[in-house]
Design an enzyme around this catalytic site. Structure first.
Site, short mmCIF file in Angstrom:
data_model
loop_
_atom_site.label_atom_id
_atom_site.label_comp_id
_atom_site.label_asym_id
_atom_site.label_seq_id
_atom_site.Cartn_x
_atom_site.Cartn_y
_atom_site.Cartn_z
N CYS A 130 0.84 -1.20 0.00
CA CYS A 130 0.00 0.00 0.00
C CYS A 130 0.88 1.25 0.00
O CYS A 130 1.43 1.62 1.04
CB CYS A 130 -0.90 -0.03 1.24
SG CYS A 130 -1.84 1.47 1.49
N CYS A 133 0.06 3.96 2.44
CA CYS A 133 0.34 3.63 3.83
C CYS A 133 1.84 3.69 4.10
O CYS A 133 2.28 4.29 5.06
CB CYS A 133 -0.14 2.21 4.14
SG CYS A 133 -1.81 1.87 3.56
N ASP A 134 2.61 3.02 3.25
CA ASP A 134 4.01 2.76 3.57
C ASP A 134 5.01 3.59 2.78
O ASP A 134 6.20 3.55 3.07
CB ASP A 134 4.31 1.27 3.36
CG ASP A 134 3.50 0.38 4.32
OD1 ASP A 134 3.00 0.93 5.32
OD2 ASP A 134 3.36 -0.81 4.07
#
Ligand code: FAD
Length: 306
Positions: A130, A133-134
């Site tokens: 993701c 997200c990351d």
């Protein structure tokens, strides 16, 4: 018999159950694994108002919050079928049947994996799925994006603004992404696109990812790239196989919902990663879960006077 039965215990399901229970109606959750994808997540830095947390910790908080209300939580059970008679019936794989006046589906999704050595071992330690997200965890480092479809090329463009360098590895001899995305990606100086590349292994030092190996499918040659991260972007599969034929699904297999979280089956609502909602994120799934619960409540107060 429930007023609201939530199928799935990820952030969408937990949020739906809390909103339903707060209306004082009989609420249950049936889930294979409470917590869902969040259980597999290491650092979470975009759950607004919590600067940083970890998946298992967030799941423990979710469970505590849910159990603070009168919610019946049935775990380790998979739903196999949905039927709408006078009540809505959820048949479990065990053969048991749960009945409810309304149902909220939230069985989530799963990332398609490469299935190569090293992928499992370095999940959350360099192997990521993701970019929203990351991505920021790889600031100033080199990463690869596996997959040249829309999500892969979007990820490459997104990451190029954060990381040092992005290499896109596409298995086929051409990219499937929209032309406009391809043009944008090719215009970026720190993005390199390699076609005909079959990833064969994620390599690491035992702690974290240090690179990957791929085979050039046209020449057969093996190559090694030094990297800090590998973003796998080869598809997000909704957990909706069990719903095929019972309600409208999109071409990608997502449950089609409207802005109220209604599905094509009256009394059945859906929320989170399994639906057509754009962007699959914890906070979005939670918002959608609360929308679905409020819509279910609206449905129930109208249905009861008929
Ligand atoms: P899920 O979390 O997928 O939960 C689905 C639930 O349904 C689970 O309880 C599951 O056991 C259950 N279930 C599935 N099938 C059945 C069935 N047939 N019967 C009964 N139960 C069933 N998002 C962020 O916002 N920030 C992040 O940092 C972040 N990092 C991530 C890192 C990783 C490695 C992954 C995989 C995802 C990450 N995400 C992140 C995405 C986020 O986890 C999802 O968007 C979110 O969990 C979706 O919630 P959901 O409730 O829709 O589904």
């Amino acid at each position: 018999l429930y007023d609201v039965l939530v199928v799935g215990g990820g952030p969408a399901g937990a949020s739906a159950a809390i909103y339903a229970a707060r209306k004082g109606i009989r609420t249950g959750i049936v889930a294979e694994r409470f917590g869902g994808q969040v259980l597999d997540t290491m650092a979470i830095e975009n759950f607004i108002s919590v600067q940083a947390t970890e998946g298992p910790k967030l799941v423990a908080n979710l469970e505590q919050h849910v159990l603070n209300y009168d919610v019946e939580l049935v775990q380790n059970q998979r739903a196999a079928q949905i039927k709408r008679n006078e009540l809505i019936e959820i048949e479990l794989e065990s053969g048991a049947v749960l009945k409810s006046r309304s149902v909220i589906l939230s069985t989530g999704a799963r990332w398609r994996e490469m299935n190569v050595p090293g992928e499992q071992a370095y999940k959350g330690r360099g192997v990521a799925y993701c970019p929203h997200c990351d991505g920021p965890l790889f600031k100033g480092k080199s990463v690869a994006v596996i997959g040249g479809g829309n999500s892969g090329i979007e990820a490459a463009i997104d990451l190029a603004g954060i990381v040092e360098h992005v290499t896109v590895l596409e298995f086929a001899d051409s990219l499937r992404a929209d032309e406009v995305l391809q043009r944008k990606a090719r215009s970026l100086p720190n993005v390199k696109i390699i076609m005909n590349a079959m990833t064969t292994e994620v390599i690491g030092d035992g702690e974290r990812v240090t690179g990957l190996e791929y085979q050039d499918r046209s020449s057969g040659d093996q190559h090694t790239l030094a990297l800090a991260g590998v973003f796998v972007q080869i598809g997000l599969i909704p957990n909706t196989e069990w719903l095929e034929g019972s309600m409208e699904l999109s071409q990608q297999g997502e449950v089609v919902i409207n802005e109220r979280g209604e599905t094509s089956l009256p009394g059945v609502f859906a929320a989170g990663d399994m639906t057509t909602v754009p962007y699959k994120q914890i906070i979005i799934a939670m918002g959608a879960g609360s929308t679905a619960a409020l819509s279910a409540f609206d449905y129930l107060i109208r249905e009861s006077v008929e």
